[in-house]
Design a protein around this motif. Structure first.
Motif, PDB file in Angstrom:
ATOM      1  N   ALA A 153      10.014  -2.903  -7.254  1.00 54.63           N
ATOM      2  CA  ALA A 153       9.255  -3.029  -6.045  1.00 54.63           C
ATOM      3  C   ALA A 153       8.863  -1.642  -5.740  1.00 54.63           C
ATOM      4  O   ALA A 153       7.677  -1.471  -5.267  1.00 54.63           O
ATOM      5  N   ALA A 154       9.666  -0.601  -6.212  1.00 57.38           N
ATOM      6  CA  ALA A 154       9.186   0.720  -5.673  1.00 57.38           C
ATOM      7  C   ALA A 154       7.953   1.331  -6.618  1.00 57.38           C
ATOM      8  O   ALA A 154       6.948   1.794  -5.828  1.00 57.38           O
ATOM      9  N   ARG A 182       4.879   0.148  -4.975  1.00 48.35           N
ATOM     10  CA  ARG A 182       4.631   0.550  -3.787  1.00 48.35           C
ATOM     11  C   ARG A 182       5.302   0.003  -2.628  1.00 48.35           C
ATOM     12  O   ARG A 182       4.902   0.273  -1.140  1.00 48.35           O
ATOM     13  N   ALA A 183       6.078  -0.601  -2.816  1.00 45.76           N
ATOM     14  CA  ALA A 183       7.100  -1.164  -1.616  1.00 45.76           C
ATOM     15  C   ALA A 183       8.215  -0.031  -1.195  1.00 45.76           C
ATOM     16  O   ALA A 183       8.973   0.427  -2.050  1.00 45.76           O
ATOM     17  N   SER A 184       8.404   0.232   0.147  1.00 46.37           N
ATOM     18  CA  SER A 184       8.991   1.196   0.655  1.00 46.37           C
ATOM     19  C   SER A 184      10.462   0.487   0.621  1.00 46.37           C
ATOM     20  O   SER A 184      10.620  -0.578   0.150  1.00 46.37           O
ATOM     21  N   HIS A 240       7.573   5.085  -4.461  1.00 51.92           N
ATOM     22  CA  HIS A 240       6.545   3.979  -3.761  1.00 51.92           C
ATOM     23  C   HIS A 240       5.436   4.777  -3.352  1.00 51.92           C
ATOM     24  O   HIS A 240       4.482   4.190  -2.653  1.00 51.92           O
ATOM     25  N   ARG A 297      -0.009  -3.964  -1.334  1.00 54.13           N
ATOM     26  CA  ARG A 297       0.374  -2.921  -0.517  1.00 54.13           C
ATOM     27  C   ARG A 297      -0.291  -1.493  -1.088  1.00 54.13           C
ATOM     28  O   ARG A 297       0.071  -0.396  -0.684  1.00 54.13           O
TER      29      ARG A 297
END
Lengths: 224, 361
Positions: A125-126, A129-131, B79, B108
């Motif tokens: 996920a990181a 681009r997911a925080s 990220h 995102r």
């Protein structure tokens, strides 16, 4: 079939179990997450403290809670200072006691679920681009959903089934702290076996159905 | 070749039994292979580039932007780095359909999409899979979706950790053409971790050889693969990579001639049309040396060469001889006995006999 007193006890029990479960899911999630992921040397200590209610007699837990929450205990002093009075022999006191008593039944399934999810989905996920917060809500929560269902069922059912801690910390006050398990005890003391049968049979059926639901849930994951 | 537009990295990270200590400058475009045996630190290096290995101490500058500088307390979390990462094993989110997996990163990303979703889907050939759940995909399909998902974020750097390692040969050959298309069509730098020499030879432009957490060689693919001063771990599989053009087809004998600077080889008939570029690999063990052009031999590929360098091979009985075939390097693995009896010395003109070439692609 149910007397007014029995209805009040059932209602109080459901209210207590619902509130306790909601609080435990909120408090237990970060705690279980920390236990599942931390390299800290305190992990063992915290895990053991959380698991204590599994092995301690409820009277021991209730006794210490009574002391701590009572007028001369540290928490009791704090609640009095804040103008909330003292918690023992109130519904709020029962909630606090139940949260401690049912903690392992919520934290442990959550911890196992988080451990099963592992670190990799968060890394993936990181890289997309997911925080960390974003990844927790969009990836970890859905993947750990079966663990949350188990935790909620066990936390609720275990709170419904508690007796010793309630007696120690809540006493036996109708409509405030007299839950079903205590009510059954009262009926038996008074030789009201018919009344006791209704509640005891109900508890038996409820517990069986909860466990049946838990154990017959398919092992396949929830998202399929 | 490498300017401020590239990647400058210095990483130190270790745990009991392993230390990675590297300093690197990588080009700002093309495919860089991080090549080495298992345990050499190539995956750890890739994770450092991605920001997934927070324990590392060092610095990282990507096209002039500082992504990490521990001396100045700068660390940009993963990220917030514009990169795509393809993990070794299938990493699709099992609770999301292929389409929603692809959308996860894409939605995102702020700003322009240089790589459109349609283009990524088309490039990887996954248009017919969009509504499936990951569990309904084959291993090769999952990896293609994972690559498309990374591309759909329009990354400025693509990191791939042995994306073919978990696949069988058939699935590998299914994905390799897509990777080659990426190589040809993408403008961004790609770091590709691999321990398979043929994969590296086929895909890479630039290669970093890692051994026990250190860089033992780095440079252009052909120059680096032709070096003899590498640890034995690399020389036992020594060889060169040659890029050639399809020059002629012989329909009578079903052969194809491939030309490269300084010479040519003949191989079994290839389907590619004239002018098509092909890479092939010549293993050192498939090259022998003769003093004169051999007559009465079944070996077709004979090239005049000059001896450039002699070095130890993987066994005491053998040596590696680096040759120059009119501008194209070759390596021969011959016995020390032959070296002495043929009088192989630097600058000597000889004939190389190539027993086999391995075409890549």
């Amino acid at each position: 079939m149910l007397s007014d007193a029995n209805v009040a006890a059932v209602w109080l029990t459901l209210k207590l179990a619902t509130i306790t479960t909601v609080i435990l899911l909120i408090v237990g999630t970060p705690l279980a997450w920390w236990l599942a992921r931390t390299p800290s040397k305190w992990k063992g200590v915290v895990g053991a403290v959380v698991a204590l209610p599994l092995v301690l007699p409820p009277t021991v837990l209730g006794f210490y809670l009574l002391i701590t929450l009572g007028p001369h205990g540290p928490i009791g002093q704090l609640t009095q200072f804040l103008g909330w009075g003292v918690l023992p022999f109130t519904f709020a006191g029962l909630v606090v006691a139940s949260v401690f008593y049912s903690m392992p039944f919520v934290v442990q399934p959550l911890q196992q679920a988080f451990e099963a999810v592992g670190a990799r989905p968060l890394e993936v996920a990181a890289t997309l681009r997911a925080s960390p917060w974003d990844a927790f809500f969009t990836v970890v929560l859905p993947l750990a959903k079966p663990g949350f269902i188990t935790a909620a069922i066990l936390g609720f059912a275990h709170t419904v089934g508690e007796f010793g801690v309630v007696l120690m910390i809540g006493g036996n006050i109708p409509e405030r702290t007299r839950v079903v398990s205590v009510q059954i005890y009262d009926h038996v003391e008074a030789l009201e076996y018919a009344e006791a049968h209704v509640l005891a049979g109900g508890m038996l059926l409820f517990s069986f159905l909860v466990l049946l639901a838990l154990y017959s849930r398919k092992r396949t994951s929830a998202w399929k | 070749m490498i300017s401020d537009q590239g990647i400058q990295a210095r990483f130190q990270v270790g745990w009991p039994g392993f230390t990675l200590d590297v300093e690197l400058r990588l080009p700002g475009r093309g495919v860089t292979a991080l090549f080495g045996h298992s345990g050499s630190g190539k995956t750890t290096l890739l994770r450092c580039l991605a920001g997934l290995e927070r324990r590392n101490v060092g610095s990282l500058k990507f096209k002039g932007e500082v992504w990490q500088d521990d001396a100045r307390g700068i660390y940009r979390p993963t990220h917030r780095r514009p990169l795509g990462y393809v993990f070794q094993e299938a990493s699709l989110f099992p609770h999301l359909s292929v389409r929603r997996n692809l959308d996860y990163g894409r939605k995102r990303v702020n700003g322009g999409h240089k790589v459109s979703l349609d283009h990524a889907v088309e490039l990887l050939g996954i248009g017919h899979l969009l509504d499936r759940m990951p569990e309904r995909l084959s291993g090769g399909e999952r990896q293609r979706v994972a690559i498309a998902r990374a591309l759909a974020t329009s990354p400025e750097l693509l990191l791939m950790d042995e994306p073919l390692a978990a696949l069988d040969l058939k699935r590998k050959s299914e994905i390799l053409p897509y990777l080659e298309r990426l190589h040809d069509e993408l403008e961004i730098p790609v770091c590709y971790v691999s321990h398979v020499p043929d994969e590296v030879a086929r895909l890479a432009d630039y290669v970093v050889l890692l051994s026990e957490g250190r860089v033992v060689a780095a440079g252009g693919l052909r120059e680096t693969m032709a070096r003899l001063d590498l640890p034995t771990a690399f020389t036992e599989d020594a060889g060169v990579v040659i890029e050639a053009v399809v020059a002629d087809h012989d329909e009578t004998y079903r052969l194809t001639r491939l030309d490269f600077p300084g010479g040519g080889v003949v191989v079994a008939r290839r389907p590619e049309s004239l002018g098509h570029r092909l890479r092939f690999r010549v293993h050192a063990r498939d090259v022998s040396l003769a003093l004169a052009r051999a007559k009465g031999t079944s070996i077709v590929n004979l090239l005049p060469v000059t001896v450039v360098e002699v070095a130890d091979a993987d066994t005491p009985a053998h040596v590696l001889v680096r040759l120059d075939a009119g501008g194209t390097p070759l390596i021969a693995r011959i016995t020390r006995y032959s070296l002495d009896h043929l009088g192989v010395t630097l600058g000597k003109s000889m004939w190389a006999q190539i027993k086999a070439v391995a075409l890549l692609g």
